[in-house]
Design an enzyme around this catalytic site. Sequence first.
Site, PDB file in Angstrom:
ATOM      1  N   ASN A  81       0.874  -1.178   0.000  1.00 45.72           N
ATOM      2  CA  ASN A  81       0.000   0.000   0.000  1.00 45.72           C
ATOM      3  C   ASN A  81       0.909   1.225   0.000  1.00 45.72           C
ATOM      4  OD1 ASN A  81      -1.722   2.103   0.459  1.00 45.72           O
ATOM      5  ND2 ASN A  81      -2.439   1.407   2.463  1.00 45.72           N
ATOM      6  N   TRP A  82       1.016   1.845  -1.163  1.00 48.64           N
ATOM      7  CA  TRP A  82       1.934   2.991  -1.291  1.00 48.64           C
ATOM      8  C   TRP A  82       1.355   4.280  -0.729  1.00 48.64           C
ATOM      9  CZ3 TRP A  82       3.934   2.281  -7.049  1.00 48.64           C
ATOM     10  CH2 TRP A  82       4.867   1.230  -7.078  1.00 48.64           C
ATOM     11  N   LYS A  83       0.088   4.257  -0.335  1.00 52.45           N
ATOM     12  CA  LYS A  83      -0.549   5.468   0.197  1.00 52.45           C
ATOM     13  C   LYS A  83      -0.319   6.643  -0.765  1.00 52.45           C
ATOM     14  CE  LYS A  83      -0.285   3.309   4.634  1.00 52.45           C
ATOM     15  NZ  LYS A  83      -0.238   3.386   6.069  1.00 52.45           N
ATOM     16  N   HIS A  99      -9.697   1.172   4.479  1.00 56.87           N
ATOM     17  CA  HIS A  99      -8.423   1.342   5.189  1.00 56.87           C
ATOM     18  C   HIS A  99      -8.626   2.306   6.368  1.00 56.87           C
ATOM     19  CE1 HIS A  99      -4.337   2.586   6.104  1.00 56.87           C
ATOM     20  NE2 HIS A  99      -3.966   1.445   5.568  1.00 56.87           N
ATOM     21  N   GLU A 130      -7.028   4.726   7.371  1.00 60.81           N
ATOM     22  CA  GLU A 130      -6.844   6.148   7.046  1.00 60.81           C
ATOM     23  C   GLU A 130      -8.080   6.710   6.336  1.00 60.81           C
ATOM     24  OE1 GLU A 130      -3.025   5.580   5.208  1.00 60.81           O
ATOM     25  OE2 GLU A 130      -2.249   5.039   7.189  1.00 60.81           O
ATOM     26  N   GLU A 152      -5.486  -4.694  10.455  1.00 58.43           N
ATOM     27  CA  GLU A 152      -4.487  -3.645  10.643  1.00 58.43           C
ATOM     28  C   GLU A 152      -4.791  -2.882  11.933  1.00 58.43           C
ATOM     29  OE1 GLU A 152      -2.454  -2.631   6.682  1.00 58.43           O
ATOM     30  OE2 GLU A 152      -4.185  -1.335   6.844  1.00 58.43           O
ATOM     31  N   GLY A 190       2.348   2.694  10.727  1.00 57.78           N
ATOM     32  CA  GLY A 190       3.283   3.816  10.595  1.00 57.78           C
ATOM     33  C   GLY A 190       3.964   4.205  11.894  1.00 57.78           C
ATOM     34  N   SER A 247       3.277  -1.782  10.364  1.00 53.41           N
ATOM     35  CA  SER A 247       4.722  -1.820  10.596  1.00 53.41           C
ATOM     36  C   SER A 247       5.353  -3.172  10.265  1.00 53.41           C
ATOM     37  CB  SER A 247       5.048  -1.389  12.037  1.00 53.41           C
ATOM     38  OG  SER A 247       4.665  -0.038  12.243  1.00 53.41           O
ATOM     39  N   GLY A 302       2.905  -0.879   4.308  1.00 54.68           N
ATOM     40  CA  GLY A 302       2.965   0.531   3.945  1.00 54.68           C
ATOM     41  C   GLY A 302       4.404   0.970   3.717  1.00 54.68           C
ATOM     42  N   GLY A 303       4.985   1.620   4.703  1.00 54.10           N
ATOM     43  CA  GLY A 303       6.315   2.231   4.568  1.00 54.10           C
ATOM     44  C   GLY A 303       7.376   1.328   3.951  1.00 54.10           C
TER      45      GLY A 303
HETATM   46  P1  13P Z   1       2.890   0.712   7.675  1.00 54.73           P
HETATM   47  O1  13P Z   1       3.459  -0.595   7.114  1.00 54.73           O
HETATM   48  O2  13P Z   1       3.625   1.919   7.173  1.00 54.73           O
HETATM   49  O3  13P Z   1       2.742   0.647   9.156  1.00 54.73           O
HETATM   50  O4  13P Z   1       1.415   0.850   7.063  1.00 54.73           O
HETATM   51  C1  13P Z   1       0.531  -0.210   7.188  1.00 54.73           C
HETATM   52  C2  13P Z   1      -0.666   0.060   6.368  1.00 54.73           C
HETATM   53  O5  13P Z   1      -1.455   0.938   6.664  1.00 54.73           O
HETATM   54  C3  13P Z   1      -0.876  -0.777   5.171  1.00 54.73           C
HETATM   55  O6  13P Z   1      -2.147  -0.589   4.649  1.00 54.73           O
END
Ligand code: 13P
Length: 250
Positions: free
Chosen positions: A10-12, A96, A98, A168, A174, A214, A235-236
């Site tokens: 997930n590149w956000k 998600h 977010e 999640e 994050g 994470s 994500g990251g």
């Molecule tokens: P991180 O891996 O940056 O914690 O993000 C997780 C996420 O929200 C994947 O959808």
Amino acid sequence: MSRKAFIAANWKMYKTPGQAKAFVDAFLPLVAGHDRDEIALFPSPVLLPTVIEAARGSNVSVGAQNIHFAEEGAYTGETSVGQLLAVGGTHTLIGHSERRQYFAETDAIVNKKLHTALKHGVIPVVCIGEVLAEREAGKTEEVLKTQIAGAFAGITAEAAAPIFIAYEPVWAIGTGRTATPEMAVEAHIIIRAEVAKLLGAKVAAAMRILYGGSVKPDNATALISEEEIDGALVGGASLKPDSFTAIVKY
Ligand code: 13P
């Protein structure tokens, strides 16, 4: 039952088309021939055509981070499933945290989006998870059950086969604070039992439940090798080809 792991990026709201193309060009050779797991990338809508074109014919699927529940209409700023399918996208994240936190997505909206995705053959990844205050108040199980019941309202066992769930925990996103494999497994067991209650044991046993929050190269193996954890939503650590490859090859 053995379930093939699904490892997703997930590149956000990161990367330009040039950066996205450079990622895919570097990443595909690193995972060429890797068929132990399914691999998917979830870039921003504006990057979809570039990423889909660059990944065409490879073992990497591409999907959206969000879709609208309406087929089309006056919804400024939104993307429809038809638009996603027309550019070659196959999957979508739904709900998600977010989206829930910053864009007021409720379980009812998640439910409408899930119906729309299934109706049009887009593979949905439904995201659920508790916030820190809910965990600390001992409400994790209740929150997960409410989110699942809300998301799956009106979904039949026959229609449910393509669905993925991503667990999640919001406090792990994050933050560098990962759920331990034990905590994730505990949540996944609750989730699978709730799916069994709503959709039957067969659907629940086949459903892939991913962990996200994470996930990094150094904790991916411990998490994903758990029988109950059927992959990761990253994500990251998915933004660089090397670190995402290390997770794919956990
Ligand atoms: P991180 O891996 O940056 O914690 O993000 C997780 C996420 O929200 C994947 O959808």
